[in-house]
Motif scaffolding. Structure first.
Motif, PDB file in Angstrom:
ATOM      1  N   ILE A 156       0.864  -1.192   0.000  1.00  0.00           N
ATOM      2  CA  ILE A 156       0.000   0.000   0.000  1.00  0.00           C
ATOM      3  C   ILE A 156       0.897   1.237   0.000  1.00  0.00           C
ATOM      4  CG2 ILE A 156      -1.669   1.318   1.370  1.00  0.00           C
ATOM      5  CD1 ILE A 156      -2.766  -1.398   2.362  1.00  0.00           C
ATOM      6  N   ASP A 210      -1.328   6.351  -3.062  1.00  0.00           N
ATOM      7  CA  ASP A 210      -2.690   5.822  -3.298  1.00  0.00           C
ATOM      8  C   ASP A 210      -3.738   6.685  -2.588  1.00  0.00           C
ATOM      9  OD1 ASP A 210      -1.249   3.767  -4.409  1.00  0.00           O
ATOM     10  OD2 ASP A 210      -1.747   2.271  -2.880  1.00  0.00           O
ATOM     11  N   ARG A 243      -2.009  -5.243   0.090  1.00  0.00           N
ATOM     12  CA  ARG A 243      -3.339  -5.603  -0.405  1.00  0.00           C
ATOM     13  C   ARG A 243      -3.206  -6.858  -1.237  1.00  0.00           C
ATOM     14  NH1 ARG A 243      -3.837  -0.151  -2.097  1.00  0.00           N
ATOM     15  NH2 ARG A 243      -5.162   1.003  -0.656  1.00  0.00           N
TER      16      ARG A 243
END
Length: 435
Positions: A128, A132, A263
């Motif tokens: 991650i 983002d 993720r």
């Protein structure tokens, strides 16, 4: 002209699961030409945990080919030539951009297509990134992440380039703790920042965390809790110079390392396969809702028999074992033989500085701390039991010997009845050695 290749078996992903699957296929008698491993990385499968530890050591750092699978579990080291000797096609630097499970076809970014009869999804997790979330300045130079060997090379180069500089580690989990230690070993000035009230909150109790935080503080690592990075400053070259925190304070930084989780990489299969708890739903053989398609490692949500529950586990131990289980199931089905169900006992471990801990079982219920958890002890050794409905379900141990670690694993598996918390605290490790 784009090529099309057909294989009986395709493993999508060249991480830990991919490598252990390849070894198991060979054990199960796969024929030359039947199996392909497709990986977006440029190197053969390797033991990922080395990247946050020995790869970054100031003295004699680990390098490939030293830690290809399966050395992390005491197995043989599978060099790139091993795959060709066994007739396995190792397809590297190849990113699959579409997967059509109905037509059993994978297509790469370069337009090559691969068809299969049986697919093992071993895509793992992606890291991650703060970009983002649109964190201002998150694309500045020297804001680094750690997932693959390329990332580790960038981090190693930054450590060399910024000798004696300031490093800020964003995140208080595994990566945060392991990298803070290794950056400190490289004589950087290290500050760890995380939003939770204590480090490793998904596993550690407040008392366990207090030990590690004090130990790190004694080693010179600064810890800032209960706050997050909301922006980064950079100089005219675009190199990061500071981290802005949401409490208004600013930390100078030459290097920022971010470890805020991963993720599972399931996007390719969205809408084509049943999902649960953020992963691809499988049975006890890791077969998905689509016959002939299996999912292993980080992406699989599977029945955890011991707790009568379905879970997704992000850990190297499960990456290895689930890959082996799936391949045994695939070959068993072909031979018309039943394969024993996957019996997994959750296991986590970490090493940093001179510390080494292991945890087995489930961290639910009441807890009791035992042993010597004084961070200034010459050799601290302590642990914790988790007790629910009168049974010991989880055990944590810092500084244990191999025998003691297998004793605590036995406890978590057996789930013995516990007396009073006071007795358990007094008895400490003795309790485990009796089981």
């Amino acid at each position: 002209m784009a090529t099309e290749k057909h294989f009986k078996y395709v493993v999508l992903g060249g991480g830990v699961s991919g490598g252990y699957a390849a070894r198991e296929f060979v054990k199960q008698g796969v024929q030359p030409g039947e199996l392909a491993i497709i990986s977006k990385e440029a190197v053969a499968p390797y033991e990922r945990p080395a990247l946050s530890k020995a790869y970054l050591f100031p003295q004699n750092p680990a390098r490939l080919p030293g830690f290809h699978v399966c050395v992390g579990s005491g197995g043989e080291r599978l060099l790139p030539e091993w795959y060709s000797e066994k007739g396995i096609e190792l397809i590297l630097s190849t990113e699959i951009v579409t997967a059509d499970l109905a037509s059993k076809t994978l297509t790469s970014a370069a337009g090559a297509t691969f068809t299969y009869e049986i697919l093992v999804i071993a895509t793992g997790s992606s890291v991650i990134k703060l970009s983002d979330f649109g964190t201002p300045g998150a694309d500045s130079n020297n804001i680094l992440y750690l997932r693959e060997v390329d990332d580790a090379d960038k981090l190693y180069a930054a450590i060399q380039a910024k000798k004696g500089g300031k490093a800020v580690v964003v995140g208080g989990g595994y990566i945060g703790l392991e990298l803070s230690a290794v950056l400190k070993m490289n004589n950087l000035d290290v500050t760890m920042v995380f939003p939770e009230p204590w480090c490793m909150p998904r596993l550690f109790t407040a008392k366990i965390a207090a030990f590690y935080e004090s130990y790190y503080t004694n080693k010179g690592v600064k810890i800032v809790k209960g706050t997050v990075a909301v922006g980064f400053d950079a100089n005219a070259n675009g190199d990061v110079t500071a981290v802005q925190l949401n409490d208004g304070s600013v930390l100078e930084a030459d290097i920022v390392v971010v470890g805020v989780g991963g993720r599972p990489l399931t996007t390719l299969f969205k809408g084509q396969v049943a999902e649960e708890k953020g992963g691809i739903k499988t049975d006890a053989s890791f077969e998905t809702s689509i016959p002939g398609v299996y999912a292993v490692g980080d992406v699989a949500t599977f029945p955890m028999k011991i707790y009568n529950d379905v879970r997704r586990v992000e850990h190297v131990d499960h990456s290895r074992k689930s890959a082996e289980q799936a391949v045994k199931a695939i070959k068993g089905k072909e031979a018309g033989e039943a394969v024993p169900e996957y019996e997994y006992l959750p296991y986590f471990y970490s090493r940093s500085f001179d510390l080494s801990w292991q945890f087995y079982g489930d961290n639910v219920g009441e807890t009791v701390l035992f042993g010597d958890s004084d961070p200034s002890s010459a050799k601290p050794k302590f642990g914790s039991y988790w007790i629910k409905d009168g049974k010991v379900l989880g055990v944590f141990l810092e500084g244990g010997s191999a025998d003691e670690n297998s004793a605590i694993a036995k406890v978590a598996k057996a789930q013995p009845a516990a007396g009073s918390l006071e007795e358990l605290k007094k008895e400490g490790l003795q309790f485990a050695s009796r089981i």
